[in-house]
Design an enzyme around this catalytic site. Structure first.
Site, mmCIF file in Angstrom:
data_model
loop_
_atom_site.group_PDB
_atom_site.id
_atom_site.type_symbol
_atom_site.label_atom_id
_atom_site.label_comp_id
_atom_site.label_asym_id
_atom_site.label_seq_id
_atom_site.Cartn_x
_atom_site.Cartn_y
_atom_site.Cartn_z
ATOM 1 N N ARG A 23 0.804 -1.219 0.000
ATOM 2 C CA ARG A 23 0.000 0.000 0.000
ATOM 3 C C ARG A 23 0.843 1.277 0.000
ATOM 4 O O ARG A 23 0.324 2.373 -0.120
ATOM 5 C CB ARG A 23 -0.956 -0.011 1.207
ATOM 6 C CG ARG A 23 -2.104 -1.016 1.051
ATOM 7 C CD ARG A 23 -2.856 -1.260 2.357
ATOM 8 N NE ARG A 23 -2.191 -2.259 3.198
ATOM 9 C CZ ARG A 23 -2.637 -2.658 4.391
ATOM 10 N NH1 ARG A 23 -3.740 -2.135 4.887
ATOM 11 N NH2 ARG A 23 -1.977 -3.570 5.082
ATOM 12 N N ASP A 113 5.799 -2.106 11.626
ATOM 13 C CA ASP A 113 5.204 -0.888 11.053
ATOM 14 C C ASP A 113 4.391 -0.125 12.094
ATOM 15 O O ASP A 113 3.395 0.504 11.781
ATOM 16 C CB ASP A 113 4.346 -1.239 9.824
ATOM 17 C CG ASP A 113 3.190 -2.172 10.150
ATOM 18 O OD1 ASP A 113 3.090 -2.638 11.299
ATOM 19 O OD2 ASP A 113 2.374 -2.435 9.242
ATOM 20 N N ASN A 398 40.021 21.138 -7.956
ATOM 21 C CA ASN A 398 40.548 19.980 -7.221
ATOM 22 C C ASN A 398 40.475 18.688 -8.019
ATOM 23 O O ASN A 398 41.004 17.683 -7.596
ATOM 24 C CB ASN A 398 39.795 19.808 -5.898
ATOM 25 C CG ASN A 398 38.311 19.582 -6.101
ATOM 26 O OD1 ASN A 398 37.733 20.035 -7.093
ATOM 27 N ND2 ASN A 398 37.690 18.883 -5.181
ATOM 28 N N TYR A 399 39.845 18.715 -9.164
ATOM 29 C CA TYR A 399 39.555 17.471 -9.885
ATOM 30 C C TYR A 399 40.111 17.561 -11.291
ATOM 31 O O TYR A 399 39.815 18.506 -12.021
ATOM 32 C CB TYR A 399 38.035 17.281 -9.915
ATOM 33 C CG TYR A 399 37.560 15.983 -10.500
ATOM 34 C CD1 TYR A 399 38.068 14.761 -10.070
ATOM 35 C CD2 TYR A 399 36.571 15.971 -11.492
ATOM 36 C CE1 TYR A 399 37.620 13.568 -10.604
ATOM 37 C CE2 TYR A 399 36.100 14.785 -12.018
ATOM 38 C CZ TYR A 399 36.636 13.583 -11.575
ATOM 39 O OH TYR A 399 36.182 12.408 -12.106
HETATM 40 C C1 UD1 Z 1 -1.775 -6.887 10.987
HETATM 41 C C2 UD1 Z 1 -2.725 -7.817 11.730
HETATM 42 C C3 UD1 Z 1 -4.017 -7.033 12.044
HETATM 43 C C4 UD1 Z 1 -3.676 -5.801 12.862
HETATM 44 C C5 UD1 Z 1 -2.604 -4.948 12.174
HETATM 45 C C6 UD1 Z 1 -2.141 -3.884 13.126
HETATM 46 C C7 UD1 Z 1 -2.295 -10.035 10.796
HETATM 47 C C8 UD1 Z 1 -2.790 -11.127 9.935
HETATM 48 N N1 UD1 Z 1 -3.061 -8.955 10.905
HETATM 49 O O1 UD1 Z 1 -2.403 -6.551 9.777
HETATM 50 O O2 UD1 Z 1 -4.895 -7.859 12.789
HETATM 51 O O3 UD1 Z 1 -4.855 -5.042 13.066
HETATM 52 O O4 UD1 Z 1 -1.473 -5.757 11.803
HETATM 53 O O5 UD1 Z 1 -1.265 -2.993 12.500
HETATM 54 O O6 UD1 Z 1 -1.247 -10.173 11.398
HETATM 55 N N2 UD1 Z 1 5.253 -9.285 7.957
HETATM 56 C C9 UD1 Z 1 6.265 -10.206 7.920
HETATM 57 N N3 UD1 Z 1 6.140 -11.327 7.150
HETATM 58 C C10 UD1 Z 1 5.029 -11.580 6.439
HETATM 59 C C11 UD1 Z 1 3.976 -10.634 6.479
HETATM 60 C C12 UD1 Z 1 4.116 -9.513 7.262
HETATM 61 O O7 UD1 Z 1 7.307 -10.013 8.574
HETATM 62 O O8 UD1 Z 1 4.995 -12.628 5.759
HETATM 63 C C13 UD1 Z 1 5.407 -8.069 8.789
HETATM 64 C C14 UD1 Z 1 5.230 -6.799 7.999
HETATM 65 O O9 UD1 Z 1 6.483 -6.342 7.526
HETATM 66 C C15 UD1 Z 1 4.631 -5.845 9.010
HETATM 67 C C16 UD1 Z 1 3.932 -6.746 9.998
HETATM 68 O O10 UD1 Z 1 4.400 -8.054 9.749
HETATM 69 O O11 UD1 Z 1 5.612 -5.096 9.694
HETATM 70 C C17 UD1 Z 1 2.410 -6.701 9.810
HETATM 71 O O12 UD1 Z 1 2.096 -7.082 8.492
HETATM 72 P P1 UD1 Z 1 1.004 -6.293 7.640
HETATM 73 O O13 UD1 Z 1 0.924 -6.939 6.324
HETATM 74 O O14 UD1 Z 1 1.260 -4.855 7.707
HETATM 75 O O15 UD1 Z 1 -0.303 -6.658 8.476
HETATM 76 P P2 UD1 Z 1 -1.672 -5.877 8.509
HETATM 77 O O16 UD1 Z 1 -2.455 -6.205 7.319
HETATM 78 O O17 UD1 Z 1 -1.426 -4.444 8.792
HETATM 79 CA CA CA Z 2 0.345 -3.270 9.029
#
Ligand code: UD1
Ligand code: CA
Length: 463
Positions: A23, A113, A398-399
Site C-alpha cells: 500500500r 510498522d 581539485n579534480y
Molecule cells: C496486521 C494484523 C491485524 C492488525 C494490524 C495492526 C495479521 C494477519 N493482521 O495486519 O490484525 O490489526 O497488523 O497494525 O497479522 N510481515 C512479515 N512477514 C510476512 C507478512 C508480514 O514479517 O509474511 C510483517 C510486515 O512487515 C509488518 C507486519 O508483519 O511489519 C504486519 O504485516 P502487515 O501486512 O502490515 O499486516 P496488517 O495487514 O497491517
Molecule cells: Ca500493518
C-alpha cells in the site's frame, strides 16, 4: 535495560519486518520508509531496546532484506530471514526455532510498522500479561476509524478470535466490532510448539495469520488477554502514505515539544523538524521552517535561522547559521557565521570565528580560525590557514577528471577575487594572490603572485 525489566529477563523480542508494504506503492521495504529521515524500524527498535538487549531481540526480514540490514546495522538486533513472506504467522514460525534455542520464557511480538510505540507502553503490556498469567495477550484499540485492521471478537467480554477486516463476514460473526488488534503480542513460549503447526491459510489473503493463534488458544482453553489501550493512536500500524504522514507529524510535534520543555528556543515551532537522533542544548535558538536531521548537534548559544536543512552536522556555541543553508556532515565551530545560502558538504569544517557567506560551497575542507570566504566560492579538498581571506569567485580546481587533489593555504594569505587554484597547489603564509590569477605552481610565503595577462590598451581604429 530498564530497572523493571529484570523479572522478564528471559522475554525475547521479535519484530516482524519482512513485508513489502504494497500500500506504500514503493520499491523500498515498508519498514525503511522514513519519519524525520529515520526508518520506521529505527523507532520500533529504539522502543524495544528499552526492554531487551541485542541478544534478546530478533527482527524478521525478507522483502529487501539486504537493504534493511544495511540501513539498520547489526548493533541492535539479530536478523532472521523469511525467504517467502507467507504471512505474520509464518514470520513467527520462521523465527521461533531461534527464540526457542535461546530459551526465552515469553515472546513479545511487535509489528515493524508501528513506529510510535514506546518502550514504556511495551514494558507495561508485558508486565500486565505476565501478572495476568496470560498464555497469549495482545493490545487492542478502539480508534474512531477501525479501517482495515483486524477486528477483535469477544463473547461475554472474553476474547474469542481476531478476524481480519477483509475476512469479516457479518452474517457469520455478527456486527463488525470497533475494537481492533494493534499487532503487539506477548506469548508464553511453552504454548508455541503446540499452536504454530496448526495455523492454516484458508483466508482471503491465503496467508498464515499470527492472529489465528487467538482462536487456537481459546479452543485449547488457554488464558487469552485482549489488553485494551483505548484510542491511543500511537499504537496504530502504518500502512499507507497518509498514515505515515500522520505518524510523522505526531512524532515531529512530540520531539519539538520535548526540546521546548528542555529549554531550547524555537520560533515558528510548527515548522521545525528535528530527528529523534539529534542533540540540542538548552539555550540553542532555532527558527522554522527548519530541518535538523541525523545525529546533528546544536550547542547552547548557537542560532540556526529559517529555511536551513542540516544532516549529521554540528553548530557550536555562539555560531550563527543564517537562512537557506544546506549542511551535510559539516562542523560549524564556535562563533562562526555561515550563510545565508551556504552549502557545506561532508568534511566541511569551520574553526572558531570562521565565516562562509552566500553561494559558497565547501567539501572536505577546513577554514582555520578566523578565515573567511564570504561570497561565491568553491572550496574542495583544501586546508585554509588562519585569518586567510578568500575573495569572491575563488575556485579550488581539485579534480583533473580522474583524481582529487589538495590545496593548502598558509596563515594570513590573501586570495584575490576570481582566482583559480589548480590543485595540487599551495600558497605560503602571508602571500597575496592577485585577482583573476590562475595559479598552477606553488606560491612562496610573503610574495605577490600574479598569473594573468597584463592589461594592455590599444588605440581604436577610426572608421
Ligand atoms: C496486521 C494484523 C491485524 C492488525 C494490524 C495492526 C495479521 C494477519 N493482521 O495486519 O490484525 O490489526 O497488523 O497494525 O497479522 N510481515 C512479515 N512477514 C510476512 C507478512 C508480514 O514479517 O509474511 C510483517 C510486515 O512487515 C509488518 C507486519 O508483519 O511489519 C504486519 O504485516 P502487515 O501486512 O502490515 O499486516 P496488517 O495487514 O497491517
Ligand atoms: Ca500493518
Amino acid at each position: 535495560m530498564t530497572a523493571s525489566s529484570s523479572h522478564i529477563g528471559r522475554t525475547g523480542v521479535l519484530v516482524l519486518a519482512a513485508g513489502k508494504g504494497t500500500r506504500m506503492h514503493s520499491d523500498k521495504p515498508k519498514v525503511l520508509q522514513t519519519m524525520l529521515e529515520e526508518p520506521m524500524l529505527h523507532y520500533v527498535l529504539a522502543a524495544t531496546a528499552e526492554l531487551a538487549g541485542k541478544d534478546e531481540t530478533w527482527t524478521v526480514i525478507g522483502h529487501g532484506a539486504d537493504m534493511v540490514r544495511a540501513a539498520m546495522g547489526d548493533g541492535r538486533t539479530q536478523f532472521i530471514e523469511q525467504k517467502e513472506q507467507l504471512g505474520t504467522g509464518h514470520a513467527l514460525a520462521t523465527a521461533w526455532p531461534a527464540l526457542k534455542a535461546a530459551g526465552v520464557s515469553h515472546v513479545l511480538v511487535v509489528n515493524g510498522d508501528t513506529p510510535r510505540i514506546s518502550g514504556g507502553v511495551l514494558q507495561g503490556f508485558v508486565d500486565k500479561s505476565i501478572a495476568f498469567g496470560a498464555d497469549l495477550a495482545f493490545i487492542t484499540l478502539t480508534p474512531p476509524d477501525a479501517g482495515a485492521f483486524g477486528r477483535v471478537l469477544r463473547k461475554n467480554g472474553r476474547v474469542t478470535a481476531i478476524i481480519e477486516a477483509k475476512d469479516y463476514d457479518e452474517a457469520r460473526f455478527g456486527p463488525c466490532p470497533r475494537e481492533i488488534n494493534a499487532g503487539i503480542y506477548c506469548i508464553r513460549a511453552a504454548v508455541l510448539d503446540a499452536l504454530l503447526p496448526r495455523l492454516g491459510n484458508a483466508n482471503k489473503s491465503g496467508e498464515f495469520y499470527i492472529t489465528d493463534l487467538v482462536e487456537l488458544a481459546v479452543a485449547d482453553k488457554l488464558t487469552v488477554l485482549g489488553a485494551e489501550a483505548g484510542d491511543d493512536m500511537n499504537l496504530l500500524g502504518v500502512n499507507t502514505p497518509g498514515e505515515l504522514a500522520a505518524a510523522e507529524e505526531a512524532e515531529r510535534e512530540r520531539i519539538v515539544a520535548d526540546w521546548l520543555a528542555a529549554g531550547v528556543l524555537i520560533h515558528n515551532a510548527g515548522q521545525v523538524r528535528i530527528s529523534p537522533r539529534a542533540i540540542l542544548e538548552p539555550g540553542a535558538e532555532l527558527a522554522g521552517p527548519l530541518e535538523i536531521y541525523g545525529s546533528s548537534v546544536i550547542r547552547a548559544g548557537a542560532r540556526v535561522d529559517s529555511h536551513t536543512r542540516m544532516t549529521d552536522s554540528s553548530v557550536d556555541s555562539g555560531a550563527i547559521v543564517r537562512s537557506f543553508c544546506h549542511l551535510e556532515g559539516a562542523v560549524i565551530g564556535p562563533d562562526c557565521v555561515a550563510g545565508p545560502f551556504s552549502r557545506m558538504r561532508p568534511g566541511a569544517v569551520l574553526e572558531e570565528g570562521a565565516h562562509v557567506g552566500s553561494f559558497v560551497e565547501m567539501k572536505k575542507s577546513r577554514l582555520r580560525k578566523g578565515a573567511k570566504a564570504n561570497h561565491l566560492a568553491y572550496i574542495g579538498d583544501a586546508d585554509i590557514g588562519e585569518r586567510v581571506n578568500i575573495g569572491a569567485g575563488v575556485i579550488t580546481c581539485n579534480y583533473d577528471g580522474k583524481n582529487k587533489h589538495a590545496t593548502v593555504i598558509g596563515n594570513d594569505a590573501f586570495i584575490g577575487s576570481n582566482v583559480s587554484l589548480v590543485a595540487p597547489v599551495s600558497v605560503g603564509a602571508g602571500a597575496l594572490v592577485g585577482a583573476g590569477s590562475v595559479i598552477t605552481k606553488n606560491v612562496a610565503e610573503k610574495t605577490l603572485a600574479l598569473g594573468r595577462a597584463r592589461q594592455t590598451e590599444l588605440p581604436l581604429r577610426k572608421k
